[in-house]
Design an enzyme around this catalytic site. Structure first.
Site, mmCIF file in Angstrom:
data_model
loop_
_atom_site.group_PDB
_atom_site.id
_atom_site.type_symbol
_atom_site.label_atom_id
_atom_site.label_comp_id
_atom_site.label_asym_id
_atom_site.label_seq_id
_atom_site.Cartn_x
_atom_site.Cartn_y
_atom_site.Cartn_z
ATOM 1 N N LYS A 65 9.420 -5.422 24.006
ATOM 2 C CA LYS A 65 10.069 -4.674 25.100
ATOM 3 C C LYS A 65 10.940 -5.643 25.870
ATOM 4 O O LYS A 65 10.508 -6.749 26.204
ATOM 5 C CB LYS A 65 8.999 -4.085 26.035
ATOM 6 C CG LYS A 65 9.584 -3.172 27.094
ATOM 7 C CD LYS A 65 9.784 -1.768 26.586
ATOM 8 C CE LYS A 65 10.734 -0.947 27.452
ATOM 9 N NZ LYS A 65 12.174 -1.258 27.194
ATOM 10 N N LYS A 89 5.371 -10.819 31.415
ATOM 11 C CA LYS A 89 5.532 -9.708 32.374
ATOM 12 C C LYS A 89 4.766 -8.471 31.900
ATOM 13 O O LYS A 89 4.006 -7.866 32.655
ATOM 14 C CB LYS A 89 7.026 -9.383 32.494
ATOM 15 C CG LYS A 89 7.402 -8.473 33.628
ATOM 16 C CD LYS A 89 8.894 -8.124 33.569
ATOM 17 C CE LYS A 89 9.778 -9.363 33.610
ATOM 18 N NZ LYS A 89 11.223 -9.022 33.588
ATOM 19 N N LYS A 101 13.874 -9.673 23.951
ATOM 20 C CA LYS A 101 15.124 -9.661 24.719
ATOM 21 C C LYS A 101 16.281 -9.705 23.739
ATOM 22 O O LYS A 101 16.143 -10.217 22.623
ATOM 23 C CB LYS A 101 15.202 -10.889 25.633
ATOM 24 C CG LYS A 101 16.116 -10.714 26.808
ATOM 25 C CD LYS A 101 15.428 -9.885 27.875
ATOM 26 C CE LYS A 101 16.159 -9.833 29.167
ATOM 27 N NZ LYS A 101 15.261 -9.439 30.258
ATOM 28 N N THR A 185 13.396 -1.595 39.643
ATOM 29 C CA THR A 185 13.194 -3.042 39.819
ATOM 30 C C THR A 185 13.178 -3.380 41.311
ATOM 31 O O THR A 185 12.295 -4.100 41.793
ATOM 32 C CB THR A 185 14.288 -3.836 39.084
ATOM 33 O OG1 THR A 185 14.318 -3.382 37.718
ATOM 34 C CG2 THR A 185 14.016 -5.328 39.110
HETATM 35 N N1 GLU Z 1 15.738 -6.224 31.797
HETATM 36 C C1 GLU Z 1 14.647 -5.839 32.628
HETATM 37 C C2 GLU Z 1 13.695 -6.992 32.829
HETATM 38 O O1 GLU Z 1 14.061 -8.138 32.665
HETATM 39 C C3 GLU Z 1 13.964 -4.558 32.149
HETATM 40 C C4 GLU Z 1 13.264 -4.636 30.842
HETATM 41 C C5 GLU Z 1 12.772 -3.285 30.335
HETATM 42 O O2 GLU Z 1 12.883 -2.312 31.041
HETATM 43 O O3 GLU Z 1 12.284 -3.266 29.197
HETATM 44 O O4 GLU Z 1 12.577 -6.817 33.222
#
Ligand code: GLU
Length: 424
Positions: A65, A89, A101, A185
């Site tokens: 993810k 995370k 990523k 966020t």
């Molecule tokens: N790019 C965001 C992060 O760094 C969201 C990642 C997501 O929603 O999977 O947390």
């Protein structure tokens, strides 16, 4: 420069938490890295070939993810580091995901909207073999947004010749996105800040905040913080910064900037100074303001050993990924600054992405209040666990967050078969 090395702090956590050798080995390098060349047909007919990546750092806890970044500085090392942080995370928030990523080395603001669409579709075509609802689920990151995620989801469905909304998150609501994802966020970051402030017996009205970075995360955070009664006194973007000691209402500034939401426009062209009547200051000056909270919501390494000593805010809220470099972290800790770490503070986005994935899989969509309520519960729980652990072990919040995340991964690794099991 080596592609990626796990941070020294993780080694400390491995030792202190007595993490198994199996887990240490598994977390020392990414599971999978895909490097691709993405052809982009420009509007004038010429062809650009862009470098792109998708890294699945660790998938012990579930499918990968993490977002996809369109930025000129993207490289293999950065994408790997960001995928590593996503792993921690998701583990910390107890989401059933591993960490991944993606990124394309490009300046998307120099492209027309149609070129950005072709790029989004081209990226999906390049990584289609390794992504999907049960493999790896991309989402927005720097310079990618709901419209772009909508194109990506559409492209993935076309490639698979079936409707695949759960393959991407951060989609527009009309294409199966989740209510509340856009502000998630910023909203999550505010919940963490509020939990921290309450522990210090302070009230929002006594707390002044400067926000570096006024994109989707920082912009929503600033507006929500203002509405919650915090004194937001300064905000900055990639062009400039504005300051008002009395209290600067960030909402009209965000509104003005977000003219970018207008039909046909992909990125904001305006700056925080375009809403008039505010004192303009330098972006570096904002970092040095004497405020209670410095929220860093732009990019990695906003604070390094070069400018760390100039920071005066006692509390640093990491809304971006990796905004404080490892050496700056050390300097700031020595000077008694408290840092609330990125893998906790900015986890609201990934958490509502998880909610979106559930909704896209089940076909049952939630109201905004349901999303907000569930986000609140998860963020309060994670923040409480981190703060309690930091207190119990007398360690910084970052170390506590890393320990909780890695211990969860280690439990899953052991459950799949450990050394004593195989040794008979
Ligand atoms: N790019 C965001 C992060 O760094 C969201 C990642 C997501 O929603 O999977 O947390």
């Amino acid at each position: 420069m080596p592609d990626f090395e796990i941070p020294a702090l993780l080694e400390t956590v491995f030792e202190k938490s007595d993490i198994s050798e199996d887990t240490r080995k598994l977390l020392s390098a990414p599971n999978r890295k895909l490097e691709a060349s993405v052809p982009l047909r420009r509007d004038d007919g010429s062809l650009d070939v862009l470098r792109a990546w998708r890294v699945q750092y660790d998938t012990t806890l579930g499918p990968g993810k993490g977002g996809v970044r369109f930025h000129p500085d993207v490289d293999a090392r950065e994408v790997t580091e960001l995928a590593f942080w996503m792993t921690l995370k998701c583990a910390l928030l107890e989401l059933p995901f591993g960490g991944a990523k993606g990124g394309v080395q490009v300046d998307p603001k120099a492209l027309s909207p149609l070129e950005v669409e072709r790029l989004a579709r081209g990226y999906v075509a390049a990584v289609a073999d390794i992504i999907g609802p049960d493999r790896d689920i991309p989402a927005p990151d720097v310079h990618t947004n709901p419209r772009i995620m909508g194109w990506m989801a559409d492209e993935f469905s076309k490639i698979n010749r079936s409707h695949q909304p759960a393959a991407m998150t951060g989609k527009p609501v009309c294409l199966g996105g989740s209510e509340g994802r856009i502000a998630a966020t910023g909203c999550g970051a505010l919940i963490v800040l509020r939990e921290w402030i309450e522990r210090q017996d302070k009230r929002p009205a006594d707390v002044s905040v400067a926000v570096q970075g006024f994109g989707s995360a920082g912009g929503h955070f600033a507006c929500l913080a203002h509405e919650a009664g915090f004194r937001v006194v300064a905000v900055s973007d990639s062009k400039t910064a504005v300051h008002d000691e009395a209290d600067l209402d960030p909402r009209p500034i965000f509104e003005c900037k977000r003219n970018g939401d207008a039909e046909g426009v992909l990125y904001c062209e305006k700056s925080v100074a375009d809403e008039d009547g505010k004192e303009e200051i330098g972006q570096e000056e904002l970092l040095k303001l004497e405020v209670d909270v410095l929220a860093l919501a732009a990019m990695e390494n906003a604070v390094t050993k070069k400018n760390a000593k100039g920071i005066r805010a006692p509390l640093i809220l990491e809304i971006a990924n990796g905004p404080v470099s490892a050496d700056a972290d050390e300097i700031l800790r020595e000077r008694d600054h408290v840092m609330l770490p990125d893998i906790l503070v900015n986890a609201g986005g990934a958490t509502v992405s998880y909610f979106e994935w559930i909704q896209s899989r089940t076909g049952e969509y939630w109201r905004e209040e349901q999303v907000t309520e569930r986000l609140e519960a998860r963020m309060v729980d994670a923040a409480t666990r981190v703060f309690d652990r930091a207190e119990a072990d007398d360690v910084p919040a970052r170390e506590a967050a890393y320990a909780l995340a890695v211990e969860r991964i280690a439990r899953a690794v052991a459950s799949r078969g450990n050394r004593s099991y195989f040794a008979g």
